[in-house]
Design an enzyme around this catalytic site. Structure first.
Site, mmCIF file in Angstrom:
data_model
loop_
_atom_site.group_PDB
_atom_site.id
_atom_site.type_symbol
_atom_site.label_atom_id
_atom_site.label_comp_id
_atom_site.label_asym_id
_atom_site.label_seq_id
_atom_site.Cartn_x
_atom_site.Cartn_y
_atom_site.Cartn_z
ATOM 1 C CE LYS A 1 -0.732 3.385 -4.038
ATOM 2 N NZ LYS A 1 -0.801 2.617 -2.749
ATOM 3 C CD GLU B 1 -8.499 4.687 -0.386
ATOM 4 O OE1 GLU B 1 -8.757 3.614 -0.947
ATOM 5 O OE2 GLU B 1 -7.357 5.169 -0.379
ATOM 6 C CG ASP C 1 -5.360 -0.245 -1.302
ATOM 7 O OD1 ASP C 1 -5.241 0.835 -0.723
ATOM 8 O OD2 ASP C 1 -6.436 -0.620 -1.843
ATOM 9 C CG ASN C 2 -4.408 2.066 -3.663
ATOM 10 O OD1 ASN C 2 -3.592 1.974 -2.760
ATOM 11 N ND2 ASN C 2 -5.605 2.625 -3.495
ATOM 12 C CG ASP D 1 -2.057 1.009 1.112
ATOM 13 O OD1 ASP D 1 -2.614 1.392 2.157
ATOM 14 O OD2 ASP D 1 -2.368 1.433 -0.026
HETATM 15 O O1 LIG Z 1 -0.297 6.939 -2.865
HETATM 16 C C1 LIG Z 1 -0.930 6.183 -2.143
HETATM 17 N N1 LIG Z 1 -0.319 5.511 -1.158
HETATM 18 C C2 LIG Z 1 1.141 5.658 -0.954
HETATM 19 C C3 LIG Z 1 1.498 6.914 -0.138
HETATM 20 C C4 LIG Z 1 2.985 7.145 -0.050
HETATM 21 C C5 LIG Z 1 3.711 5.915 0.483
HETATM 22 C C6 LIG Z 1 5.152 6.227 0.847
HETATM 23 N N2 LIG Z 1 5.740 5.050 1.469
HETATM 24 C C7 LIG Z 1 5.238 4.444 2.560
HETATM 25 C C8 LIG Z 1 6.063 3.387 2.891
HETATM 26 C C9 LIG Z 1 7.094 3.359 1.948
HETATM 27 C C10 LIG Z 1 8.229 2.539 1.802
HETATM 28 N N3 LIG Z 1 9.082 2.779 0.770
HETATM 29 C C11 LIG Z 1 8.841 3.792 -0.080
HETATM 30 C C12 LIG Z 1 7.747 4.632 0.018
HETATM 31 C C13 LIG Z 1 6.873 4.408 1.055
HETATM 32 C C14 LIG Z 1 -2.408 6.075 -2.301
HETATM 33 C C15 LIG Z 1 -3.062 7.024 -3.099
HETATM 34 C C16 LIG Z 1 -4.458 6.970 -3.271
HETATM 35 C C17 LIG Z 1 -5.152 7.977 -4.111
HETATM 36 C C18 LIG Z 1 -4.763 9.316 -4.089
HETATM 37 C C19 LIG Z 1 -5.410 10.258 -4.869
HETATM 38 C C20 LIG Z 1 -6.477 9.855 -5.682
HETATM 39 F F1 LIG Z 1 -7.111 10.781 -6.432
HETATM 40 C C21 LIG Z 1 -6.875 8.542 -5.720
HETATM 41 C C22 LIG Z 1 -6.211 7.592 -4.936
HETATM 42 C C23 LIG Z 1 -5.218 5.969 -2.639
HETATM 43 C C24 LIG Z 1 -4.547 5.009 -1.858
HETATM 44 O O2 LIG Z 1 -5.241 4.015 -1.243
HETATM 45 C C25 LIG Z 1 -3.152 5.048 -1.700
HETATM 46 O O3 LIG Z 1 -2.570 4.074 -0.946
HETATM 47 MG MG LIG Z 2 -3.950 2.472 -0.615
#
Ligand SMILES: O=C(NCCCCCn1ccc2cnccc21)c1cc(-c2ccc(F)cc2)cc(O)c1O
Ligand SMILES: [Mg+2]
Length: 215
Positions: free
Chosen positions: A144, A199, A169-170, A141
């Site tokens: 991506k 979500e 997820d996603n 999660d």
């Molecule tokens: O970006 C998403 N998640 C990731 C967030 C950053 C993670 C950073 N990070 C954490 C641990 C880690 C370890 N290594 C490297 C990097 C690491 C996300 C986005 C949406 C979304 C957003 C806008 C929209 F219009 C529609 C959907 C929905 C979701 O459910 C999501 O999960």
């Molecule tokens: Mg997610």
């Protein structure tokens, strides 16, 4: 200065949820994100699918990539038996600080190891640092574009073994096309798509469950 969204989510937990009651923490976050401010938690609809996969796998060791505010960490940890644990990785130190407090409010800190850093840096150290043999369940999660390289890295590090379940997820929104193509076409994975919604919205999204079949 203005509070951050994660800080407002924590405040909702601390005002609406009961200490030591994980379900009330989940309900408080879902209510806040549905009625006040959208946030990228896996949410209640996909969260129920996550619950069913955790119950089916009955994992002893879980890896979660992407903690955010700890919502899915709490969903997973509340279903784990004594002795089982979830190692959750968060890149953003501000998110990690909030997540620690959400996890503590839910009373599940003994089942959670929250690690700050990037997946590419930490995965090679998981065996040595945490004494992990292999993960029973991996919840992807995080960024991506890291789903595929990190899956390959987990394979190379021997952290995925026959029977390990990957739950991503996603896979539709924002989408992980290269990851989907890999797990759906690899002879080493048995993959299935759980159709759901992004979500707190009506947009399509879903979870992909992939079982490693061994080499
Ligand atoms: O970006 C998403 N998640 C990731 C967030 C950053 C993670 C950073 N990070 C954490 C641990 C880690 C370890 N290594 C490297 C990097 C690491 C996300 C986005 C949406 C979304 C957003 C806008 C929209 F219009 C529609 C959907 C929905 C979701 O459910 C999501 O999960
Ligand atoms: Mg997610």
């Amino acid at each position: 200065t203005r509070t951050s969204r994660p800080q407002r989510i924590l405040k909702a937990v601390q005002t609406k949820a009961t200490v030591g009651d994980p379900q009330s923490v989940i309900t408080a976050i879902d209510h806040f994100c549905r009625h006040r401010e959208w946030a990228m938690n896996v949410g209640d609809e996909k969260g129920s699918i996550l619950d069913s996969v955790v119950n089916e796998v009955s994992p002893v060791t879980v890896l979660e990539l992407g903690t955010y505010c700890g919502y899915s960490t709490v969903r997973i940890a509340r279903l784990l038996p004594p002795g089982a644990c979830v190692i959750t990785l968060e890149f953003n130190p501000d998110y990690a600080a909030i997540a620690r407090q959400v996890i503590k409010w839910s009373g599940l800190e003994d089942k959670v190891q929250l690690v700050e850093g990037a997946s590419g840096d930490w995965i090679p150290w998981m065996k040595e640092h945490f004494g992990v043999q292999a993960f029973d369940l991996v919840f992807l999660d995080h960024w991506k574009e890291r789903y595929l390289p990190d899956t390959k890295l987990l394979e190379e590090c021997g952290l995925i073994q026959k029977g390990t379940v990957l739950l991503a997820d996603n896979v539709i929104c924002p989408g992980t096309p290269d990851y989907l193509e890999y797990v759906r076409n690899s002879p080493h994975y048995n993959s299935q798509y759980y159709r759901s919604h992004l979500e707190y919205t009506k947009a399509e999204d879903g979870l992909e469950k992939s079982v490693f079949l061994g080499y």
